[in-house]
Write a protein that holds these residues in place. Sequence first.
Motif, PDB file in Angstrom:
ATOM      1  N   GLU A 259       2.609   2.904  -8.526  1.00 53.15           N
ATOM      2  CA  GLU A 259       3.988   2.604  -8.134  1.00 53.15           C
ATOM      3  C   GLU A 259       4.174   1.139  -7.782  1.00 53.15           C
ATOM      4  O   GLU A 259       5.228   0.555  -8.070  1.00 53.15           O
ATOM      5  N   THR A 260       3.181   0.524  -7.158  1.00 60.74           N
ATOM      6  CA  THR A 260       3.326  -0.885  -6.787  1.00 60.74           C
ATOM      7  C   THR A 260       3.347  -1.791  -8.020  1.00 60.74           C
ATOM      8  O   THR A 260       4.084  -2.783  -8.054  1.00 60.74           O
TER       9      THR A 260
ATOM     10  N   PRO B 210      11.954   2.367  -2.540  1.00 56.70           N
ATOM     11  CA  PRO B 210      12.059   1.547  -3.751  1.00 56.70           C
ATOM     12  C   PRO B 210      10.888   1.716  -4.697  1.00 56.70           C
ATOM     13  O   PRO B 210      11.038   1.624  -5.910  1.00 56.70           O
ATOM     14  N   PHE B 211       9.689   1.976  -4.159  1.00 55.23           N
ATOM     15  CA  PHE B 211       8.526   2.138  -5.017  1.00 55.23           C
ATOM     16  C   PHE B 211       8.622   3.417  -5.836  1.00 55.23           C
ATOM     17  O   PHE B 211       8.216   3.466  -6.989  1.00 55.23           O
ATOM     18  N   GLN B 212       9.186   4.454  -5.246  1.00 55.81           N
ATOM     19  CA  GLN B 212       9.375   5.687  -5.996  1.00 55.81           C
ATOM     20  C   GLN B 212      10.545   5.575  -6.965  1.00 55.81           C
ATOM     21  O   GLN B 212      10.536   6.161  -8.034  1.00 55.81           O
ATOM     22  N   GLN B 213      11.584   4.809  -6.582  1.00 57.49           N
ATOM     23  CA  GLN B 213      12.713   4.622  -7.484  1.00 57.49           C
ATOM     24  C   GLN B 213      12.299   3.926  -8.772  1.00 57.49           C
ATOM     25  O   GLN B 213      12.868   4.143  -9.820  1.00 57.49           O
TER      26      GLN B 213
ATOM     27  N   GLN C 184       0.822  -1.204   0.000  1.00 60.68           N
ATOM     28  CA  GLN C 184       0.000   0.000   0.000  1.00 60.68           C
ATOM     29  C   GLN C 184       0.859   1.258   0.000  1.00 60.68           C
ATOM     30  O   GLN C 184       0.473   2.278   0.568  1.00 60.68           O
ATOM     31  N   ASN C 185       2.017   1.198  -0.615  1.00 59.78           N
ATOM     32  CA  ASN C 185       2.906   2.358  -0.706  1.00 59.78           C
ATOM     33  C   ASN C 185       2.823   2.931  -2.111  1.00 59.78           C
ATOM     34  O   ASN C 185       3.211   2.271  -3.067  1.00 59.78           O
ATOM     35  N   GLY C 186       2.328   4.114  -2.231  1.00 59.73           N
ATOM     36  CA  GLY C 186       2.217   4.737  -3.537  1.00 59.73           C
ATOM     37  C   GLY C 186       1.537   6.087  -3.440  1.00 59.73           C
ATOM     38  O   GLY C 186       1.008   6.473  -2.390  1.00 59.73           O
ATOM     39  N   GLU C 187       1.550   6.795  -4.544  1.00 56.62           N
ATOM     40  CA  GLU C 187       0.950   8.131  -4.597  1.00 56.62           C
ATOM     41  C   GLU C 187      -0.218   8.206  -5.573  1.00 56.62           C
ATOM     42  O   GLU C 187      -1.224   8.853  -5.285  1.00 56.62           O
ATOM     43  N   LEU C 188      -0.090   7.570  -6.737  1.00 57.98           N
ATOM     44  CA  LEU C 188      -1.139   7.645  -7.748  1.00 57.98           C
ATOM     45  C   LEU C 188      -2.044   6.423  -7.621  1.00 57.98           C
ATOM     46  O   LEU C 188      -1.649   5.297  -7.909  1.00 57.98           O
ATOM     47  N   LEU C 189      -3.278   6.642  -7.160  1.00 59.02           N
ATOM     48  CA  LEU C 189      -4.235   5.559  -6.974  1.00 59.02           C
ATOM     49  C   LEU C 189      -4.891   5.213  -8.308  1.00 59.02           C
ATOM     50  O   LEU C 189      -5.438   6.075  -8.993  1.00 59.02           O
ATOM     51  N   LEU C 190      -4.812   3.917  -8.672  1.00 61.86           N
ATOM     52  CA  LEU C 190      -5.423   3.449  -9.914  1.00 61.86           C
ATOM     53  C   LEU C 190      -6.798   2.850  -9.688  1.00 61.86           C
ATOM     54  O   LEU C 190      -7.717   3.065 -10.473  1.00 61.86           O
ATOM     55  N   ALA C 191      -6.962   2.080  -8.637  1.00 62.11           N
ATOM     56  CA  ALA C 191      -8.238   1.425  -8.368  1.00 62.11           C
ATOM     57  C   ALA C 191      -8.304   1.076  -6.893  1.00 62.11           C
ATOM     58  O   ALA C 191      -7.284   1.027  -6.193  1.00 62.11           O
TER      59      ALA C 191
END
Length: 287
Positions: A94-95, A253-256, A73-80
Motif C-alpha cells: 500500500e505504501t 489514504p493508503f487503502q484508498q 508503516q501503514n499497510g496490510e500486505l507485507l512485501l519485504a
Amino acid sequence: MLEKYHTRSVAIYLLTWFLLALLYNGMAQLMLMLPVVLFFNYRLDRLRSLKKMVSYIIPLALLIVAINALFNQNGELLLAAVRIPGYTIAIYRETIVFGLAMTIKLVLILAIFTVFNQLIPIEKVMDIFGRFSGPAILMVAISARLTPELAVRARSISQVQRSRGVAVRGGGQAQRIRKLGPLVFNLLRASLQTALQMAEAMQARGYGNGRRSIYCQEKWGTRDWVLVLLTTLVLGLAVAGCYTGEGLQNCSPFQQAGLPARWREVLLLLFLSLPSLTGSGLSLRKV
C-alpha cells in the motif's frame, strides 16, 4: 488567443481539473486523469514544456516513492522487511502504491499548470476577474510578467561580468558572496529603471485618475455557461462521491490508493474530458 470560450470559463475548467487532482488519492482515478491531461499538453506544444521538467520530476518521483516505502508503516500486505541494527523497516504494498499515486498527482498538477500557462498568458489574467480586478491583481500580473525578464537580465549581467574577468564561481564562500555584489547591484538598478518606466507609462495613460474605461473583446456566451455548469456539476458529484461513496469515507489514504474506480467516477472524468479532447473551443488562434 482563445477562439470560443471566455478566459474566465477556461480558468474555471482548469481549476476543476486541479481540484480533482488534489481530491483523488486513488491510483485508478489518477490514471484516468493522466492520459487526458497529457494529451491536452500534447495538442498545445507537443509536450515540450513538460519535457523541460523531466530532469526534476523523475528524481522527485523516486524520492517520494522511496520515502513512502521506507518510512510509512501503514499497510496490510507485507512485501519485504529490511533489517538494520536495532530496527526493522517493513515495506508494504500500500505504501508503494500510495507513493506512485502521489507521483502521478505531482505530474498532473505540473501538467495542468503548464496548460494554464499556455492557454491563459499572464497578460490575460486580469480578464479572469474582469471589472473586479483591483490593484492587487494588477500587481500580481505585473510581477509575474517581469520575473522572466529579470532572469534574462541576470544572465546578461553575469555574461558581461565574465567577459570582463569577474567570475562568480570559484574561491571560498565569502569570496563568492563578495563577487555577487556587483551582480545584485546592477540587477537592482535595472529593476528600478524598469519599474520607473512602467510607472511613468501608467501615469501617462491616466491610471488611477477616476473610474477607468473598460474594453473587453471577449464576450461571455452560452457555451461558457455550459462549460461552467459542466465543471461545477462534475466537481460537486466528485466531492459528494468521495465523502458518501461506498467504503471511501472509512478508508485511510493508503487503502484508498488501491481501490478501483467506480463507473460513476469513470463517467464523470470522461464527461469532463470531452471539451479538452474534442478541441471545439479550447484551441489557440495565431495572431
